[in-house]
Design a protein around this motif. Structure first.
Motif, short mmCIF file in Angstrom:
data_model
loop_
_atom_site.label_atom_id
_atom_site.label_comp_id
_atom_site.label_asym_id
_atom_site.label_seq_id
_atom_site.Cartn_x
_atom_site.Cartn_y
_atom_site.Cartn_z
N SER A 1 1.09 -1.44 0.20
CA SER A 1 0.03 0.12 0.15
C SER A 1 1.21 1.41 -0.31
O SER A 1 1.93 1.40 0.35
CB SER A 1 -1.00 -0.23 1.13
OG SER A 1 0.14 0.18 2.59
N ILE A 2 0.18 2.80 -0.66
CA ILE A 2 0.64 4.23 0.16
C ILE A 2 1.59 3.83 0.44
O ILE A 2 2.92 4.60 0.92
CB ILE A 2 0.69 4.45 -1.57
CG1 ILE A 2 1.29 5.90 -1.40
CG2 ILE A 2 -1.06 5.19 -0.37
CD1 ILE A 2 0.35 7.00 -2.05
N HIS A 3 0.75 3.51 2.10
CA HIS A 3 1.09 4.14 2.95
C HIS A 3 2.51 3.50 3.32
O HIS A 3 3.34 3.71 3.99
CB HIS A 3 -0.29 4.07 4.23
CG HIS A 3 -0.94 5.40 3.73
ND1 HIS A 3 -0.96 6.30 4.24
CD2 HIS A 3 -2.14 4.78 3.51
CE1 HIS A 3 -1.87 6.49 2.97
NE2 HIS A 3 -2.97 5.90 2.64
N PRO B 1 2.73 12.19 0.12
CA PRO B 1 2.96 13.00 -1.05
C PRO B 1 4.17 12.66 -1.61
O PRO B 1 4.23 12.67 -3.14
CB PRO B 1 2.50 14.29 -0.56
CG PRO B 1 1.80 14.06 0.99
CD PRO B 1 2.20 12.03 1.37
N SER B 2 4.96 12.69 -1.63
CA SER B 2 5.75 12.51 -1.52
C SER B 2 5.94 10.70 -2.81
O SER B 2 6.98 10.80 -4.09
CB SER B 2 7.80 12.06 -1.26
OG SER B 2 7.68 13.01 -0.40
N VAL B 3 5.60 9.81 -2.04
CA VAL B 3 5.29 8.56 -3.26
C VAL B 3 4.51 9.40 -4.32
O VAL B 3 4.66 8.29 -5.52
CB VAL B 3 4.64 7.54 -2.20
CG1 VAL B 3 3.90 6.00 -3.10
CG2 VAL B 3 5.33 6.92 -1.23
N THR B 4 3.90 10.34 -4.68
CA THR B 4 2.61 10.41 -5.45
C THR B 4 3.35 11.21 -6.21
O THR B 4 3.71 10.18 -6.99
CB THR B 4 1.32 11.25 -5.61
OG1 THR B 4 0.68 10.35 -4.07
CG2 THR B 4 0.93 11.34 -6.33
N GLY C 1 6.28 8.63 -14.95
CA GLY C 1 5.48 8.73 -15.86
C GLY C 1 3.94 7.39 -15.52
O GLY C 1 3.08 6.93 -16.78
N CYS C 2 3.63 6.94 -14.73
CA CYS C 2 2.09 6.45 -14.22
C CYS C 2 1.29 7.38 -13.46
O CYS C 2 1.78 8.91 -12.91
CB CYS C 2 2.80 5.53 -12.35
SG CYS C 2 4.07 4.58 -13.59
N GLY C 3 0.13 7.01 -13.80
CA GLY C 3 -0.82 7.81 -13.79
C GLY C 3 -1.32 7.73 -12.68
O GLY C 3 -2.92 7.88 -12.60
N GLY C 4 -0.62 7.70 -11.45
CA GLY C 4 -1.14 7.48 -10.13
C GLY C 4 -0.78 6.31 -9.30
O GLY C 4 -0.12 5.26 -9.93
N PHE C 5 -0.74 5.94 -7.89
CA PHE C 5 -0.56 4.50 -7.15
C PHE C 5 -0.90 3.41 -8.01
O PHE C 5 -0.03 2.93 -8.15
CB PHE C 5 -0.45 5.30 -5.43
CG PHE C 5 0.62 3.91 -4.86
CD1 PHE C 5 1.97 3.67 -4.71
CD2 PHE C 5 -0.33 2.48 -4.64
CE1 PHE C 5 2.45 3.31 -4.51
CE2 PHE C 5 0.79 2.18 -3.65
CZ PHE C 5 1.98 2.34 -3.78
N GLN C 6 -2.31 3.80 -7.93
CA GLN C 6 -2.93 2.50 -8.96
C GLN C 6 -2.28 2.04 -10.11
O GLN C 6 -2.82 1.17 -10.37
CB GLN C 6 -4.76 2.70 -8.39
CG GLN C 6 -4.98 2.56 -6.80
CD GLN C 6 -6.30 2.45 -6.99
OE1 GLN C 6 -7.08 3.09 -8.23
NE2 GLN C 6 -6.80 2.01 -6.10
#
Length: 300
Positions: free
Chosen positions: A43-45, A56-59, A66-71
């Motif tokens: 998970s992002i957390h 937010p740093s991960v985002t 070049g990804c449109g978000g973490f998912q």
């Protein structure tokens, strides 16, 4: 036809973006690459907590590669895992058919494109390091491949044995592996070949060698990366996709042949002496007609 390029993996995009990453983002990149792709599937957390950065740093990191978000990052990583398990039956549905009229020439053009891609993606500096390790006469070299790739390991070992001593092609049966592993020294080198539809046994072998013997492990794999990479010191990711139901070994064979030539040239005097002594023993074996070897026999 020779210009086709496969989609870039997340791993490659992380490395391409390394110069633009902040210190926090490099922590994330290093964590993902250290246990690829599994860290990126947390998970992002959890990923933020593991690397000591904020969510937010991960985002921001995900956007930079070049990804449109973490998912989207996780979706692409899962797709890579699935691609790494693709069989010829799976690949048949996505192949680009080879023309039947000029089948051979068109297929060779694809193979040439794959080899050219290897030249562009495998740094000369990495090739030099591999050749130096394999040529070092103070190191024993152990080789093994998977169900199909073991034939490439055998090809390399056959030639290396004529160039230098201390070359061991490990048995395919895991029951014979302890003898090899227990004889490994920290300075020795293990060369593993593992392409998609990876073999878990090779990953387990690499882990055991790294943990118990500390030998240098060279993994020759594809862009989806064998799980054995977790324990490898050097990872060579080769292109294998020719757009057909069957992956091509053209790049792997070109790399292996280049290594054979480079290693033999590293100390040609020693190589020449070894080959002469090798042939001297081989030609003295029962059943060898020396007159035919010397060209004196009747060939009709």
């Amino acid at each position: 036809m020779g210009e086709r390029k496969p989609a870039t993996t997340i791993r490659a995009r992380i490395r391409e973006s390394s110069a633009q990453l902040t210190a926090s983002e490099r922590k994330i990149a290093n964590a993902i690459l250290a246990d690829y792709p599994f860290t990126g599937l947390q998970s992002i957390h959890d990923l933020a907590a593991k690397t000591g950065v904020s969510a937010p740093s991960v985002t921001r990191f995900v956007a930079k590669i070049g990804c449109g978000g973490f998912q989207d990052l996780q979706r692409q990583l899962i797709a890579e895992l699935k691609a790494g398990q693709s069989s010829p039956v799976d690949l048949k549905y996505s192949q680009t058919p080879v023309g039947h009229v000029e089948f051979l020439s068109e297929y060779v053009a694809r193979a040439c494109a794959v080899m050219q891609e290897m030249v562009e993606t495998v740094p000369q500096s990495q090739f030099d390091v591999l050749a130096e390790l394999i040529a070092d006469p103070s190191r024993n070299i152990f080789l093994l491949g998977g169900r199909v790739t073991n034939s490439i390991a055998a090809f390399l070992s056959i030639h290396l044995r004529q160039i230098r001593s201390g070359i061991y092609h490990m048995a395919e049966n895991p029951e014979a592996w302890p003898e090899h592993v227990l004889s490994m020294r920290k300075k020795d080198v293990v060369v593993l070949f593992d392409f998609r539809r990876y073999q878990l046994t090779l990953s387990q072998l690499a882990h055991t060698i790294a943990k118990k013997r500390g030998a240098t492990i060279i993994l020759i794999t594809d862009k989806w990366i064998s799980p054995a990479a977790r324990s490898a010191d050097h990872i060579v990711a080769l292109p294998i996709d020719a757009g057909t139901a069957w992956d091509t070994a053209a790049a792997a064979m070109a790399l292996v042949e280049a290594l054979i030539v480079r290693v033999s040239d590293a100390d040609w005097q020693a190589t020449q002496k070894r080959i002469k002594e090798w042939d001297g023993v081989r030609f003295s074996m029962p059943g060898i007609d020396q007159s035919r070897i010397n060209g004196e026999g009747d060939e009709t």
